[in-house]
Write a protein that holds these residues in place. Sequence first.
Motif, PDB file in Angstrom:
ATOM      1  N   ASP A  26      65.876  -2.540  37.797  1.00  0.00           N
ATOM      2  CA  ASP A  26      64.669  -3.193  38.339  1.00  0.00           C
ATOM      3  C   ASP A  26      64.195  -4.288  37.384  1.00  0.00           C
ATOM      4  OD1 ASP A  26      64.982  -1.137  40.134  1.00  0.00           O
ATOM      5  OD2 ASP A  26      63.530   0.152  39.125  1.00  0.00           O
ATOM      6  N   CYS A  38      58.980  11.107  42.180  1.00  0.00           N
ATOM      7  CA  CYS A  38      60.362  11.096  41.693  1.00  0.00           C
ATOM      8  C   CYS A  38      60.347  11.577  40.248  1.00  0.00           C
ATOM      9  CB  CYS A  38      60.955   9.698  41.771  1.00  0.00           C
ATOM     10  SG  CYS A  38      61.309   9.194  43.459  1.00  0.00           S
ATOM     11  N   SER A  92      65.539   2.628  48.220  1.00  0.00           N
ATOM     12  CA  SER A  92      66.001   3.348  49.412  1.00  0.00           C
ATOM     13  C   SER A  92      65.016   3.133  50.554  1.00  0.00           C
ATOM     14  CB  SER A  92      66.117   4.841  49.089  1.00  0.00           C
ATOM     15  OG  SER A  92      64.852   5.338  48.667  1.00  0.00           O
ATOM     16  N   LYS A 104      61.489   1.137  43.133  1.00  0.00           N
ATOM     17  CA  LYS A 104      62.151   0.011  42.461  1.00  0.00           C
ATOM     18  C   LYS A 104      61.343  -1.298  42.487  1.00  0.00           C
ATOM     19  CE  LYS A 104      66.792   1.877  43.052  1.00  0.00           C
ATOM     20  NZ  LYS A 104      66.874   2.471  41.722  1.00  0.00           N
ATOM     21  N   GLU A 117      67.909  12.769  37.505  1.00  0.00           N
ATOM     22  CA  GLU A 117      66.877  12.311  38.446  1.00  0.00           C
ATOM     23  C   GLU A 117      66.788  13.267  39.634  1.00  0.00           C
ATOM     24  OE1 GLU A 117      66.139   7.887  39.192  1.00  0.00           O
ATOM     25  OE2 GLU A 117      68.271   7.982  38.775  1.00  0.00           O
ATOM     26  N   GLY A 159      55.814   3.753  40.519  1.00  0.00           N
ATOM     27  CA  GLY A 159      57.223   3.356  40.584  1.00  0.00           C
ATOM     28  C   GLY A 159      57.735   3.191  42.002  1.00  0.00           C
ATOM     29  N   LEU A 173      64.926  13.057  43.219  1.00  0.00           N
ATOM     30  CA  LEU A 173      64.172  12.099  44.034  1.00  0.00           C
ATOM     31  C   LEU A 173      63.816  12.686  45.398  1.00  0.00           C
ATOM     32  CD1 LEU A 173      66.373   8.902  43.390  1.00  0.00           C
ATOM     33  CD2 LEU A 173      64.564   9.832  41.959  1.00  0.00           C
TER      34      LEU A 173
HETATM   35  O1  F1X Z   1      65.230   6.229  45.941  1.00  0.00           O
HETATM   36  P1  F1X Z   1      65.342   4.845  45.356  1.00  0.00           P
HETATM   37  O2  F1X Z   1      64.321   3.934  45.979  1.00  0.00           O
HETATM   38  O3  F1X Z   1      66.726   4.291  45.424  1.00  0.00           O
HETATM   39  O4  F1X Z   1      65.049   4.967  43.792  1.00  0.00           O
HETATM   40  C1  F1X Z   1      63.798   5.402  43.338  1.00  0.00           C
HETATM   41  C2  F1X Z   1      63.708   5.325  41.843  1.00  0.00           C
HETATM   42  O5  F1X Z   1      64.569   6.261  41.198  1.00  0.00           O
HETATM   43  O6  F1X Z   1      64.109   4.047  41.398  1.00  0.00           O
HETATM   44  C3  F1X Z   1      63.326   3.621  40.308  1.00  0.00           C
HETATM   45  C4  F1X Z   1      64.222   3.334  39.139  1.00  0.00           C
HETATM   46  O7  F1X Z   1      65.112   2.316  39.475  1.00  0.00           O
HETATM   47  C5  F1X Z   1      62.301   4.682  40.068  1.00  0.00           C
HETATM   48  O8  F1X Z   1      61.054   4.092  39.847  1.00  0.00           O
HETATM   49  C6  F1X Z   1      62.284   5.463  41.359  1.00  0.00           C
HETATM   50  O9  F1X Z   1      61.856   6.745  41.209  1.00  0.00           O
END
Ligand code: F1X
Length: 314
Positions: free
Chosen positions: A253, A90, A138, A38, A103, A36, A105
Amino acid sequence: MITTLTLNAALDKTYYLQTLSIGQTNRLRDVHIEPGGKGINVAKVLHSLGLEVTAGGFIGGNNGKVISALLQDRGVGHEFIGIQGESRTCLTIIDNEREEETEILESGPNISSEDWEKICHFTDAAAKKSTIMTLSGSLPQGVPADGYGQLIDIIKQNGSKAILDSSGAALRYGLEKAPFAVKPNERELKQWLNKETLSLSEALEAGKMFIQKGIQYVCLSLGKEGALFFTRDEVFHVKAPVVNAVNTIGCGDAMVAGLAAGFYQNLPARDVILLAAACGSANAMMPQAGQVALTDLEELRKQVVVKKIDNILS
Ligand SMILES: O=P(O)(O)OC[C@@]1(O)O[C@H](CO)[C@@H](O)[C@@H]1O
Ligand SMILES: Nc1ncnc2c1ncn2[C@@H]1O[C@H](COP(=O)(O)OP(=O)(O)OP(=O)(O)O)[C@@H](O)[C@H]1O
């Protein structure tokens, strides 16, 4: 071909629980592990749609190896830059009783200036052979705050189209460079506008403002409510179908993948957003983040309602 960039890749773990009890021992009903971050989710969905796609970005450590092995197993094209650090994990906890998704992360590894140079070169080469490039998620530590802005410049200089999906400062800097399209969700737009709440007229004004900045398409996603889609001269309201939502992580996504696929196939604006919204809803029906089933998608394409809102940009 379409290239997706994920600067902060992740091994996504989803824990299914009857109910989450904070401060207690919790035993899982089920667990899913997915490659994963995004942009990797965008690539997985584009691959399911049968399009030629390469997932690019940074990966490192054991998690990086698992991410690339899982993509390899599924036949999803990928070309990552290996880094010293460990790609993050994550975690999503799905509470069945409360119907809540939590979530957790990690912030991700550190990216060196040499690695940043490498991704700029990769982007330059990829943009030469890609009609569309997506920039999602991110920024890990070490990436310049205007990193997406720099990459959008490179993509545009090569005649390719950038679709941006990020948040906070990364989104703000990226928007300054007027990407081809942008997909904020409601929370990201509120953050950008520095507002606690968002009325329909404020959302419409914000979309109009993005278009005036030179962004050609703006997709404001509103979760189960649907979306607003802005082009230079039209605005569409999208009503999402009611589905049995199992896991909504990655709906945005999947939506970006639908936008990229629609633009790639030169579909009319109404059909682009219809496909994108159907992809988002199809993702909600899957237990894994960032996946769609084609059978669901075909059904949902018949159920999404797209209506033009008149005169808003006059
Ligand atoms: O920290 P970011 O990059 O904003 O988000 C990461 C994330 O939550 O986004 C995806 C779901 O949209 C997951 O695959 C991943 O873990
Ligand atoms: N519960 C749901 N039921 C039906 N469709 C949904 C649901 N959740 C999302 N969608 C569809 O997916 C699209 C994108 O969802 P959302 O706005 O939640 O994206 P997001 O917040 O960027 O998601 P993520 O960051 O987890 O990828 C929505 O515009 C809608 O069309």
